[in-house]
Each structure stands twice: as C-alpha cells, then as structure tokens.
Design an enzyme around this catalytic site. Structure first.
Site, short mmCIF file in Angstrom:
data_model
loop_
_atom_site.label_atom_id
_atom_site.label_comp_id
_atom_site.label_asym_id
_atom_site.label_seq_id
_atom_site.Cartn_x
_atom_site.Cartn_y
_atom_site.Cartn_z
N ARG A 21 -1.58 -4.87 4.26
CA ARG A 21 -1.22 -3.62 4.69
C ARG A 21 0.06 -3.82 5.55
O ARG A 21 0.33 -2.54 6.19
CB ARG A 21 -2.69 -4.18 6.25
CG ARG A 21 -2.22 -3.17 7.52
CD ARG A 21 -2.99 -3.38 8.65
NE ARG A 21 -2.56 -2.35 9.64
CZ ARG A 21 -2.09 -3.03 10.51
NH1 ARG A 21 -1.80 -4.83 10.12
NH2 ARG A 21 -1.30 -2.84 11.51
N SER B 53 -4.77 5.71 5.78
CA SER B 53 -5.13 3.69 5.56
C SER B 53 -5.05 3.17 4.03
O SER B 53 -3.33 2.44 3.60
CB SER B 53 -6.33 3.01 5.69
OG SER B 53 -5.36 3.19 7.12
N ASP C 168 -7.88 -6.64 13.22
CA ASP C 168 -9.26 -5.81 13.13
C ASP C 168 -10.10 -6.70 13.41
O ASP C 168 -11.25 -6.61 13.58
CB ASP C 168 -9.23 -4.14 11.64
CG ASP C 168 -9.07 -3.18 12.57
OD1 ASP C 168 -8.22 -3.14 13.49
OD2 ASP C 168 -8.88 -2.66 11.21
N ARG D 52 0.83 -1.29 -0.02
CA ARG D 52 -0.23 -0.55 -0.43
C ARG D 52 1.11 1.64 -0.24
O ARG D 52 0.58 2.37 -0.57
CB ARG D 52 -0.64 0.02 1.40
CG ARG D 52 -0.26 0.07 2.17
CD ARG D 52 -1.18 -0.21 3.85
NE ARG D 52 -0.72 -0.46 4.93
CZ ARG D 52 -1.30 0.27 6.01
NH1 ARG D 52 -1.81 1.09 6.02
NH2 ARG D 52 -0.96 0.07 7.31
N GLU E 233 -19.01 3.50 -0.14
CA GLU E 233 -18.50 2.69 -1.29
C GLU E 233 -19.25 2.53 -2.71
O GLU E 233 -18.70 2.58 -4.10
CB GLU E 233 -17.79 1.44 -0.91
CG GLU E 233 -16.74 1.77 0.41
CD GLU E 233 -17.66 1.85 1.51
OE1 GLU E 233 -18.85 2.12 1.55
OE2 GLU E 233 -16.95 2.12 3.13
#
Ligand SMILES: Cc1ncc(C[n+]2csc(CCOP(=O)(O)OP(=O)(O)O)c2C)c(N)n1
Ligand SMILES: [Mg+2]
Lengths: 328, 280
Positions: free
Chosen positions: A182, A52, A132, A25, A73
């Site tokens: 991530r 993020s 998460d 990312r 979205e």
C-alpha cells in the site's frame, strides 16, 4: 492517514524524496492499463476495492473487460478461472488477506489444480498496511500461495520492478500470485533491471553474511549491508523477488560464500521467504539461517513506519541480527 | 472444422436408451472401482444425457474446439456420470471406465481437467462450478462466441455461499448464455437436505436472485427437453432448471437411500441393478 514510509524505508535527509517514492500498487494500476491498450485478451476483476488496488484505471479505460464482482472473493476467483478457460488473461485483485485467505480453496481447485492462466495480483500485503490493523495485514499470504502446486509467487521490491513483473506475467502461461504494498516506497533496483521469473537479483554476494530479502525489505537490507560492510563485515544483498520457484543456485552460492544467511521479509517467518530458504539449505547446504520478519504474531494498528519499528523490521535491527548471529 | 458427432439427438427413445447405457456404465465403473458416489450420479443422468446428446455441440476428437458448448459438473462427486457420458460420446474407449479411481487413470475420483480433456475445469470442492461457468460465459460473450455453458449443481451444494455470489453475478452481468441445473434429489450426506440445512423455497430464491426458473420432473425426458429449449430462448437473464429427481434413480434398492450417497455397488448389487435397468 499517511501512505508514506518515513523511517526507515525512506531515503535519508536531504534527498529528493517525492520523486523517488512510489507504491507498487500504483505501478500495477498503470502497467495494467498499458497492457490493456496493447492486448485485447487482458481482462480484470476486483472485489469492490478497485480504487485501492488501482485496477480502477483499467476499469475506466476498458469497462467491457472489467468485472467488479462485489464483495465476493470466492466468486471472483472462480469467474477469473472461467475467463481464463476461454482464452482471456484475467488479473484478479483485492487485498492480499482476502485474495489468498478467503478464496484459498477456490485458488487451489480452479486456478492451481486446474492450472488456469489466472494472475492474482494482491495489494496491501504486510504490516505496512498500517492503521487498518491486523485484520487487513496479510502476513501469511506467501505461505498460503507457496504451498500450492503450479503457483508462482512474486514480491516486487519497488514500483519499477512491479511494472516489469506485470508485463512478464502477462506473457507467462499459468497461475501467478503477485504481492504488492500500500505504502509509497523508494526505488531500489538499477535502472536497466528487467525482471525474469525465477531469477534473483544479486546486488552483491558477501563473504561474511548474505541477506536474502523481498519486497520492502530489499531497501532495508541494502542500507543495513552498507553500514555493516563499512564496519568490515562483508554483507551481501539479494533481491529474491520470485519466492517460488526459488532461485536455488543463487541461494546456494550465497550460502557457500558466507556460510550464514539472513532472510528478511514483511511476512511471517513461518512459510514465507525464510521458510523457503531454510527448506532448500537444510537439504542442500546446511548453514545457519536467521529469519527476520513477523515472529508468528499478528500485526496491529499504527503508522507503517511505527509498525516496522515496533516489530523490529528496521535497518538497525537487521544489523543487530547479523552481528549477534555472527558471534554465535 | 469440427462437427458434432452425437449431439442434437431429439428422439426421446434414443435419449432414454442412452440414459440406460449411461446408468449401467456408472454402476459398472463404480463396482470395478469399489468406491465412489452412486446416488448423485444416478439422479442427474437424464438431465445430463439430454444436455449432451440433444443440446450441446462438441467434438470428442477435438475436446477444446472453440465453438463447443461447455459443461461443468459442479457437483464433482458425480464424476462417474460425466465419465459414462463421455465414454458414450466417444471421448475415450469404453474400457477406460474400468480405470476409475485407479492410479494414473485419467478418470480421477473427482473430475480433473488436466488428466481428461473434455472436462472443462476440475471440480470436487462443492460450490465452485457456477462461478467458473459465469467466467466462461462472460469470456464467450466477449468473443461473440454463441456457445452456451451448462452447469449442474447439487441441492445440498447450493448451501454453499459461493453459489449465491455466482447467482448474483450471473444476473448482474445478464449472463443469458448460461443454463444452471439444480439436481433436486432431496438428499445430501448427513440426511435430507431440508433437515440438514433447509434450502426451500428454492424456486423463489433463484427467482429473487434474478434468474428465470424452470421447475421440472428431472426424469421426464419431454419435460427436460422443453426446459432446455426454454432456457435457450430466455434473453437478458440467466436460467436455472430445478430438476426434481430421485437420488439413486433407476435402481430400486438405491432410490432415496441416503446411505448410497457415497457407496459403490457390490458385484451382486450390480448384476441385480443391470437387470432392473434393462427391464425398464
Ligand atoms: C466444499 C465441500 N464440502 C464438503 C464436501 C463433501 N461432500 C461431497 S458430496 C456432499 C453432499 C452433496 O450433496 P448434494 O449437493 O445434494 O449432492 P447429491 O445429492 O446430488 O449427491 C458433501 C457434503 C465437498 N465435496 N465439498
Ligand atoms: Mg442432493
């Protein structure tokens, strides 16, 4: 919260780790910024996760060409399609779960069926999202995107390949889904490597087994193959970064060489890379295929490396899978 | 360079004539197809005809002409309406409407932009057109292109959450080159909109989302033209026209009949309907 995969993806002890690690990312954020400098037709959209997904870099440099859509979205995808229809090249980003799941019908109708030039670049794919937990870990996104006509599906294996992918898809006309991660991960691709849509990268074709991998699994597959080959099991590794369109010739030649294929992905074993390989081989070259990945279950909270171990997505397990399958 | 062939007709009588032809062609193609959406195609005829023939710049011979105004039929099941208008405007020969819903026809059951140039984006899954319209409007603004974007939605359709996401977006980004239309015909598939899932107060909802709202009789050409002009003059915010209409408008035995949402006329009904429209 750790953002680094320590084991088993990280290089071994004593290696210069920090310099060799980068999240895909992060590479995306930088590549998009550079593209924005070169081309005024590049626009970007995000759904309140630009920090993020790293589209924040582009947003800061080109506020007029960046659209934060809020936590919406479906609207983001439709708006991206509209921008594409006026000749812009929109990059729409959010987490992979929300990008592909929440807005699937929008992607289907206004991106794929309408064949608009929209680039869906999602981050936080797979279980290495970590703490998460399952709600945020996309394990079905490749299946969802792969089923759509006109869609291309790409999973880069490291940060350098990500940069190459982002540049390549900006020049390609049509819908593309790119799945990024991530966590910081090692570089695995050779320095002179350049991504070509639909072309796999062959590290080696093995005579006994071949591992077809994507994303973070390429690194794991390489490490497993190294150990297996030392033990006399000639194991090949292929980076299948384009999952759709699948590089059929490479899959067939690997299957022809070893008569046995292992697929490795940070995704459900249903409908992803493993599914794609099985679909092809069952029609064209029926050999045994062992699919390594998430076994039709949701993820859970934990650190990324704990989760990889917990779900058997490790070098050791890959070695075990190859050996037991070879015995059968 | 393209010039608008038929656009910019201000003559009310001529617009009404076109609307009559469009109604007959809608019924003709639906009867030939044997299936399709009658009620919602007829209710939006007058607004859509006014938009195309008095407001929009377009070139049927060059459907992707950069300076064209854009039209999105968000309620894609009203495909026969947009096809009848396009035939009238000269995008394709009139006979083509007889291929509606048939294999390999450019006139798909719901509008498809890949088979029919002039359709801006494929629709059919409700609730998505306004987002695409916003994207187009933003893209046009980035290019300093003065073109406008029109988007027709159903009153049932605005139950979709995405419509309100898009409503927020248009106001947030001050998209004033967009004109939304709600075809407020009071009916959806399972019955009256207010009974299925109430959307009132529609006016206040759009206004509170930051839109300039214009309420009109959606079958009164003078009111429609005035509303379209008003929407063009509003700067700094998007406009929406709440067109109060009758589902099945123009054919007495289809009007306000929930069961004629998705049923095509029989040959007998078609002939009766044409007589009614011609006598009107
Ligand atoms: C997302 C989605 N859900 C359901 C449908 C099926 N459907 C087609 S038309 C319709 C009713 C539409 O009502 P309204 O928007 O009021 O249209 P109109 O009355 O103008 O025909 C429904 C539910 C659809 N096309 N798309
Ligand atoms: Mg209605």
């Amino acid at each position: 919260m750790t953002e680094t995969l320590h084991n088993p993806v990280l290089p071994g002890p004593g290696q210069d780790t920090e310099k060799k690690l980068k999240a895909t990312r992060d590479a995306y954020g930088e590549a998009l910024l550079e593209l924005g400098k070169k081309r005024s037709d590049i626009v970007a959209l995000d759904a309140d996760l630009s920090g993020s997904t790293k589209t924040c870099k582009f947003a800061k440099a080109f506020p007029d060409r960046f659209f934060n859509m809020g936590i919406a979205e479906q609207d983001m995808i439709g708006t991206a399609a509209g921008l594409a229809l006026t000749g812009k090249v929109p990059f729409a980003s959010t987490f992979a779960v929300f990008e592909t799941g929440r807005a699937w019908d929008q992607i289907r109708l206004t991106v794929c069926y309408s064949n608009t030039n929209v680039k869906l670049v999602a981050t936080h794919g797979g279980i290495t999202v970590g703490e998460d937990g399952a709600s945020h870990q996309a394990l079905e996104d490749i299946a969802l995107m792969r089923a759509l006509p006109n869609m291309n599906v790409i999973v880069p294996a490291d940060a350098a390949e990500t940069t190459s992918v982002i540049n390549a898809i900006a020049d390609y006309k049509g819908p593309v889904y790119v799945r990024l991660g991530r966590a910081k991960i090692p570089y695995v691709m050779p320095d002179d490597y350049k991504f070509t849509l639909g072309k796999a990268f062959v590290f080696h074709i093995g005579k006994d087994a071949n591992i077809i991998a994507a994303g973070i699994m390429v690194d794991i597959a390489k490490k497993a193959a190294e150990i297996l080959s030392k033990e006399g099991i000639d194991t090949g590794v292929i980076n299948m970064s384009t999952i759709k369109p699948l590089d059929e010739e490479t899959v067939l030649s690997a299957a022809g060489s070893s008569g046995f294929i292992v697929t490795a992905e940070e995704h459900s074993i249903i409908g992803g890379l493993g599914g794609a390989v099985c679909e092809l081989l069952s029609e064209r070259c029926p050999v045994r295929v062992k699919r390594v990945g998430m076994k039709d279950i949701f993820g859970c909270s934990g650190s990324p490396d704990e989760l990889l171990k917990y779900h058997g997505i490790t070098v050791e397990n890959l070695i075990k899978e190859v050996k037991t399958s070879l015995k059968k | 360079m393209s010039v608008i062939a038929k656009g910019k007709t201000r003559d009310i009588r001529e617009l009404k004539n076109i609307a009559g032809n469009v109604r007959i062609n809608i019924l003709h193609m639906l009867t030939k197809a044997g299936s399709g959406h009658t009620g919602g195609s007829l209710s939006a005829v007058d607004v859509a005809v006014a938009i195309y023939f008095s407001k929009m710049a377009f070139d049927p011979k060059n459907p992707l002409w950069e300076k064209r105004d854009r039209f999105i039929m968000s309620k894609g099941h009203a495909a026969p309406l947009i096809y009848a208008i396009m035939a009238e405007a000269g995008y394709f020969p009139k006979e083509t409407i007889e291929t509606l819903r048939k294999i390999e026809s450019p006139l798909q059951g719901h509008p498809c932009c890949r088979t029919l140039p002039g359709i801006e984006v494929s629709t059919g899954s409700l609730g998505q057109g306004l987002s695409v319209a916003n994207g187009m409007a933003l893209g046009l603004k980035l290019d300093d292109n003065p073109a406008r974007v029109y988007c027709i939605m159903g009153d049932g359709e605005i139950q979709e959450g995405q419509i309100w996401e898009a409503a927020m977006t248009a106001a947030h980004y001050k998209i004033d080159n967009i004109c939304g239309v709600v075809d407020n015909n009071g009916l959806q598939i399972d019955g009256p909109v207010e009974k299925v899932m109430g959307i009132e107060p529609i006016h206040d909802k759009w206004a509170s989302f930051g839109w300039h709202v214009i309420d009109i009789d959606g079958h009164n050409m003078e009111e429609i033209l005035a509303a379209l002009n008003e929407s063009e003059s509003v700067k700094g915010k998007p406009s929406v026209i709440i067109a109060n209409t009758t589902k099945g408008k123009g054919v007495s035995f289809f009007e306000n009949k929930v069961e004629y949402h998705g049923v095509a006329p029989s040959q007998e009904e078609f002939e009766k309907a044409v007589k009614e429209i011609n006598n009107d």
